[in-house]
Write an enzyme that holds these catalytic residues in place. Sequence first.
Site, PDB file in Angstrom:
ATOM      1  N   THR A  58      64.326   2.068  34.546  1.00 17.46           N
ATOM      2  CA  THR A  58      65.433   2.675  34.089  1.00 17.46           C
ATOM      3  C   THR A  58      66.444   1.453  34.517  1.00 17.46           C
ATOM      4  OG1 THR A  58      64.999   4.706  34.707  1.00 17.46           O
ATOM      5  CG2 THR A  58      67.253   4.448  34.553  1.00 17.46           C
ATOM      6  N   LYS A  86      79.908   2.565  54.582  1.00 14.49           N
ATOM      7  CA  LYS A  86      80.988   2.312  55.356  1.00 14.49           C
ATOM      8  C   LYS A  86      82.092   3.620  55.324  1.00 14.49           C
ATOM      9  CE  LYS A  86      80.874  -2.596  54.540  1.00 14.49           C
ATOM     10  NZ  LYS A  86      81.629  -3.886  54.316  1.00 14.49           N
TER      11      LYS A  86
END
Length: 335
Positions: A58, A86
């Site tokens: 893909t 983060k």
Amino acid sequence: MDFQGKHILSIEQFDRDAVEQVLAVARQMTPYVERKKRCSVLDGAVLASLFFEPSTRTRVSFSSAFNLLGGKVMETVGMGASSLTKGESLFDTAQVISGYADAIAMRHPEAFSVSQFADGATVPVLNGGDGSNEHPTQALLDTFTIFDELKRLGKSTDTIKVALVGDLKNGRTVHSLSRILSLFPNIDFTFVSPSALAMPEKIMNVCDTQGHRISVTQDLSTGLQNQDVVYMTRVQEERFDTQEEANLYRGKYRLTQSIYDQYCDSSTIIMHPLPRDSRPEANELSDDLNRNPNLAIFRQSNNGVKVRMALFALVLGVDQQLKKHESDVQWFSRK
């Protein structure tokens, strides 16, 4: 359907006319995919390829599709390579990446995450798979392949008999394919799986509501008989809580050449979204089928490039400009 500027997130966006529109444009991509011609219609355009879950076909086919139309690709692969680790939200990431690219192809391990991301994007987002939910571009290329293979064999498409085999609970490809085939008339669905990995009720309800015939069985030999298409899947071990639980089902359904000869019609098409798990304990699609002319898995994979090219051309509004930007190939490509 007016595709320009739209996200491609779910098969629920499509009606039959829209599917046929995509397939028609995909057929126009054949000379570019076969390297008989080249097309630079997306020269200067940038694709952001964001794959936060492992992928080969893909991811690479999205990139190849954009490149073959003349565009450039920038990639982020793996959750650890992104600011999501983060604490950045999908919305914020989408806003930022939209400023860098003209289109975004995305895969994420959580269901509906790509739709959440698209809410923050200002450029078209194409869903490359969101957890166990959906894989709309795979369903489109699978549909393209089914019709293409039936045509190759000279078989009628008035009624299509399809057996979907394996992990139907967690396999997003079979969820999307069932939805898209339901848009067409006279589909006979056979769902073959262990009871614990059965096709979700909501998907079967879609097929039933559209008036299609449905059979459910745990017996592979029964499910293989009198089918136009057998669509095998691997056990989605990444969707299980433990490897031990996944191992209960690996290898339960295996298609080999001898089983094919015993139970399938000689013209039955064999499909698989790939990767097939060729390890001995799984081996749901045996290597001894590699010389079977009806093994369509590699043609199927190649069709993914055509379909994704078509989607990029449609959402970026250049589907009517392909010939204008066509030229000869200057290099030796393949036999």
